[in-house]
Design a protein around this motif. Structure first.
Motif, short mmCIF file in Angstrom:
data_model
loop_
_atom_site.label_atom_id
_atom_site.label_comp_id
_atom_site.label_asym_id
_atom_site.label_seq_id
_atom_site.Cartn_x
_atom_site.Cartn_y
_atom_site.Cartn_z
N LYS A 71 6.83 -21.39 39.46
CA LYS A 71 7.23 -22.64 38.80
C LYS A 71 8.57 -23.07 39.38
O LYS A 71 9.62 -22.54 39.01
N ASN A 73 10.44 -25.90 39.24
CA ASN A 73 11.43 -26.56 38.40
C ASN A 73 12.11 -25.59 37.43
O ASN A 73 13.31 -25.69 37.18
N GLU A 74 11.34 -24.66 36.89
CA GLU A 74 11.89 -23.72 35.90
C GLU A 74 12.46 -22.46 36.55
O GLU A 74 13.05 -21.63 35.86
N ARG A 75 12.26 -22.32 37.88
CA ARG A 75 12.74 -21.15 38.62
C ARG A 75 12.23 -19.85 38.00
O ARG A 75 12.97 -18.91 37.78
N THR A 76 10.92 -19.85 37.71
CA THR A 76 10.28 -18.66 37.14
C THR A 76 9.02 -18.33 37.92
O THR A 76 8.42 -19.19 38.56
N GLU A 78 5.26 -16.75 37.27
CA GLU A 78 4.28 -16.46 36.23
C GLU A 78 3.22 -15.51 36.78
O GLU A 78 2.65 -15.76 37.84
N GLN A 130 11.24 -13.07 30.98
CA GLN A 130 11.70 -14.20 30.18
C GLN A 130 10.82 -14.46 28.97
O GLN A 130 11.29 -14.88 27.93
N ASP A 151 12.33 -14.39 35.52
CA ASP A 151 13.35 -15.21 36.17
C ASP A 151 13.25 -15.02 37.67
O ASP A 151 12.85 -13.96 38.16
#
Length: 196
Positions: A71, A73-76, A78, A130, A151
């Protein structure tokens, strides 16, 4: 990093971490190959060029892997795991969900830059992941998934070959009846790899 962790894992949590590592295995394999190539080219004494082992030049996931999504934009990162990968007995699902939800309580010592102190702080802890979420498969009604969000910087550690990695057999960890048996097996793997 995970093998030498001092946290008192539950057996299901340890199994989940090994499953996450196996899901990320295509990315890790590519990074190990690239790391070995760099070591041969520059030798052990010279400084290697900095590489982002998670993201490529176009700032997306270096290698597309099933059940892994970056992701931006969220810098994650999944990672999706089917619940039936842990057990086929549906009555145990609630116990597994509770154990996996506790992954967010596992502390990880991780250095973080502080703008207020203008230095890197090293004596604090952050959660391993997270968030942990669940959903049911719309095409297969009896199938449920666990979605674990990491993260960006912690996800980089999971796929970075520079921090040491031991190949673990998923079936061996899953067949352990005690957390201590699993920990002994992991330490044997660690020493068999020469602590590399």
């Amino acid at each position: 990093m995970i093998l030498d962790a001092k946290y008192n894992y539950r057996l299901i949590q340890l199994s989940a971490i090994v499953k996450i590592t196996n899901i990320l295995q295509p990315i890790i394999n590519q990074n190990i190959d690239e790391y070995v190539t760099l070591c041969r080219r520059f030798g052990n004494k010279e400084e290697h060029p900095k590489i982002d082992y998670l993201l490529g030049e176009e700032r997306n996931l270096r290698l597309h892997a099933e059940n892994v999504y970056w992701k931006i934009n969220e810098r994650t990162l999944e990672v999706r795991i089917p619940l039936d990968a842990f057990t086929n007995i549906r009555s145990h699902y609630s116990r597994i969900r509770a154990a996996i939800s506790d992954l967010i309580r596992i502390p990880v010592k991780f250095p973080t830059w502080s703008e207020l102190a203008k230095e890197t702080l090293t004596d604090g802890c952050r959660p391993l992941c997270q968030g942990v979420f669940y959903n049911n498969d719309k095409s297969q009604k009896n199938r449920s998934y666990i979605h674990i969000f990491f993260d960006e910087d912690i996800a980089r550690l999971l796929v970075n070959p520079c921090y040491g990695y031991s190949r673990l057999l998923q079936a061996t960890v899953d067949n352990c009846r005690s957390i201590y048996t699993a920990r002994i097996y992991m330490q044997i793997c660690r020493h068999a790899d020469g602590k590399k």
